[in-house]
Design an enzyme around this catalytic site. Structure first.
Site, PDB file in Angstrom:
ATOM      1  N   ASP A 280       0.836  -1.200   0.000  1.00 37.76           N
ATOM      2  CA  ASP A 280       0.000   0.000   0.000  1.00 37.76           C
ATOM      3  C   ASP A 280       0.869   1.247   0.000  1.00 37.76           C
ATOM      4  O   ASP A 280       1.382   1.656   1.036  1.00 37.76           O
ATOM      5  CB  ASP A 280      -0.924  -0.003   1.216  1.00 37.76           C
ATOM      6  CG  ASP A 280      -1.854   1.195   1.226  1.00 37.76           C
ATOM      7  OD1 ASP A 280      -2.008   1.837   0.163  1.00 37.76           O
ATOM      8  OD2 ASP A 280      -2.435   1.482   2.291  1.00 37.76           O
ATOM      9  N   LYS A 287       1.438   7.943   0.738  1.00 36.48           N
ATOM     10  CA  LYS A 287       1.966   7.900   2.094  1.00 36.48           C
ATOM     11  C   LYS A 287       3.374   8.495   2.120  1.00 36.48           C
ATOM     12  O   LYS A 287       4.117   8.377   1.142  1.00 36.48           O
ATOM     13  CB  LYS A 287       2.057   6.454   2.595  1.00 36.48           C
ATOM     14  CG  LYS A 287       0.744   5.722   2.792  1.00 36.48           C
ATOM     15  CD  LYS A 287       1.020   4.291   3.242  1.00 36.48           C
ATOM     16  CE  LYS A 287      -0.258   3.479   3.384  1.00 36.48           C
ATOM     17  NZ  LYS A 287      -1.055   3.886   4.545  1.00 36.48           N
ATOM     18  N   ARG A 361     -10.928  -0.972   2.322  1.00 37.72           N
ATOM     19  CA  ARG A 361     -12.386  -1.128   2.393  1.00 37.72           C
ATOM     20  C   ARG A 361     -13.002  -1.203   1.004  1.00 37.72           C
ATOM     21  O   ARG A 361     -14.043  -1.838   0.820  1.00 37.72           O
ATOM     22  CB  ARG A 361     -12.984   0.020   3.215  1.00 37.72           C
ATOM     23  CG  ARG A 361     -12.842   1.384   2.601  1.00 37.72           C
ATOM     24  CD  ARG A 361     -13.011   2.507   3.605  1.00 37.72           C
ATOM     25  NE  ARG A 361     -11.875   2.590   4.507  1.00 37.72           N
ATOM     26  CZ  ARG A 361     -11.761   3.497   5.490  1.00 37.72           C
ATOM     27  NH1 ARG A 361     -12.743   4.361   5.696  1.00 37.72           N
ATOM     28  NH2 ARG A 361     -10.699   3.519   6.260  1.00 37.72           N
TER      29      ARG A 361
END
Length: 507
Positions: A280, A287, A361
């Site tokens: 991720d 990030k 999600r």
């Protein structure tokens, strides 16, 4: 095509485990004895702390005297987790480990598994031919398998590509007074935990969606599970647009893995679902480097599903269980999914994307819809989903959220039995509006900073229909920065034991 960066990791730890009816000192190797605090004040007449060796009566007189001297030396207390190793000068049994068990009323399955793992890890600095556990009645019979599982899990760590491994796997481990059934069960549980840890600890260049699917296929072949892998064409045919959106910037395309254990006849299945974001980056909501360094662990939910399914098959649990792993790599390219995009999910519900770093999600939205299609009794999903859960509960506790209190109670009871700490968070209807969108049915982040673990669960609740469901946020305990005596840093394999117990006990 990207270059093939696969290397050969250390072999999966395997050793010979045996059940012995009595102690044979001629082949004991390293002898592990259980000690507990003395029944009196715990001090000798000269003020030294004393301990009691539980199985000392099974030793020959000279060796028993050596152990008793150690226990009265003031250096051995019998406190839980205390390990005292010493050479005996005895040719048959040259090395002894005194393992502190603590007070009898404080011993649990958790302390049993930690004991087994800590002992093996304490001896792992060099090769060992044989380790023999002779703990007497220091561990309750129902926890014998936990000691074995700990000993097995203690052999796995994050050192997969060290040229000089920091953990040496013993050739054999014997358990005196443990039944063959306990040893076999513990071995299968320990190996299943290690499969989960191995999946998470592998580098993301290797354990991408394709690599993960191949590992799952190998596990299925070895233990008798049915395995189906959906590639990108199948995902398109199944309208899994959410999974495809998250993974489309990656050169390693998404996958969905379906593992099936058919042990329950005609009963409706239980379904265990795992988030499998194999790396991720955050996508366009990128990030920082510090936040990205451990993001190979963002597939720990899916890895847990594989470990659970392996255990169910190996233990021949009489239940029908389906394991689903939604796999994608959240990367950055000119084809990244974007803030402001609207995605129609497999269920038909639409999602407004307001943060591409809330991708787990989105992957789970389609995966949960596949779960609902299986017409299950219940669904449990696991995900390293939110930092908010760590803020709320700390790094050692998993969060539970549910639409069915009876199911949540059953999962929580199983976790408590296995000493894996969990805590339920509320799912009040007042949170529903937090994920409503003005341009789509729902949005993939809540309003503001508050209640992020709950709003993420509220998002997922949109995709489970009326099926009883529990969401487990394992963002904290799935991956750790620091080692402990009973485990290495890195992946922990949390919740494998708890979910196996829940499934075994499910009515």
């Amino acid at each position: 095509m990207p270059p093939d960066l696969r290397m050969q990791p250390l072999p999966f730890p395997m050793m010979t485990l045996t059940s012995e009816t009595k102690l044979d000192l001629e082949k004991a190797g390293v002898l592990v004895l259980g000690v507990e605090p003395s029944a009196d004040s715990g001090e000798s007449s000269d003020g030294k702390t004393t301990a009691n060796c539980i199985a000392v009566s099974s030793l020959p007189e000279s060796l028993a005297a050596t152990v008793k001297n150690a226990c009265s030396s003031g250096e051995v207390t019998g406190k839980p987790g205390e390990l005292t190793s010493f050479a005996t000068g005895n040719a048959q049994t040259p090395w002894i480990v005194l393992a502190g068990l603590g007070a009898s009323d404080k011993r649990t399955r958790g302390s049993a598994i930690e004991l087994g793992a800590a002992v093996v890890r304490s001896l792992a600095s060099k090769p060992r031919q044989q380790i023999t556990f002779a703990l007497g009645d220091g561990v309750a019979t129902e926890n014998h398998d936990a000691v074995v599982a700990g000993a097995v899990s203690g052999c796995e760590g994050q050192h997969l590509y060290q040229r000089e491994p920091s953990i040496s796997v013993p050739e054999a481990i014997a358990f005196v007074g443990y039944s063959a059934e306990s040893v076999s069960r513990g071995e299968k549980l320990g190996q299943s935990i290690n499969h989960t840890r191995r999946l998470v600890n592998e580098p993301p260049s290797i354990m991408n969606p394709t690599g993960f699917a191949q590992y799952a296929e190998k596990i299925a072949s070895d233990c008798g599970l049915t395995c189906e892998v959906w590639d990108e064409k199948k995902l398109e045919a199944e309208n899994c647009r959410a999974i495809l959106a998250v993974g489309r910037a990656s050169t390693s395309p998404p996958r969905l893995v379906m593992l099936r254990h058919d042990g329950g006849g005609d009963e409706a299945p239980l379904v265990v679902v795992g988030k499998g974001v194999t790396f991720d980056s955050g996508g366009l909501s990128l990030k920082p480097s510090d936040g990205m360094v451990d993001m190979k662990c963002d597939m720990a939910g899916a890895a847990t599903v594989v470990g659970v399914m392996n255990a169910l098959a190996k233990l021949k649990v009489p239940r029908n269980v389906i394991g689903l792993c939604g796999l994608a790599e959240n990367m950055v390219s000119g084809d990244s999914y974007k803030l402001g995009d609207v995605i129609e999910t497999r269920s038909g519900k639409t999602i407004e994307i307001l943060n591409t770093d809330a991708e787990g999600r989105v992957v789970l939205a389609d995966t949960l819809d596949v779960a609902v299609q299986q017409k299950p009794q219940a669904i449990v999903d696991l995900a390293t989903l939110t930092g908010a859960c760590m803020v709320a509960l700390g790094i050692d506790v998993a969060g539970l959220m549910t639409n069915n209190q009876a199911l949540c109670d059953a999962v929580q009871s199983a976790a408590e039995s296995e000493c894996e700490p969990v805590w339920q968070l509320p799912m009040f209807s007042l949170y529903d509006d937090k994920v409503k969108s003005k341009v789509a049915d729902i949005k993939n982040v809540g309003e503001g900073r508050w209640g992020g673990a709950i709003t993420a669960a509220k998002f997922l609740e949109n995709f489970v229909a009326d099926v009883p469901w529990v969401h487990i946020d394992i963002a904290g305990p799935a991956f750790v920065d620091s080692p402990k005596p009973h485990r290495d840093a890195g992946a922990t394999g949390v919740m494998v034991r708890s979910l196996v117990r829940w499934i075994e006990n499910a009515s």
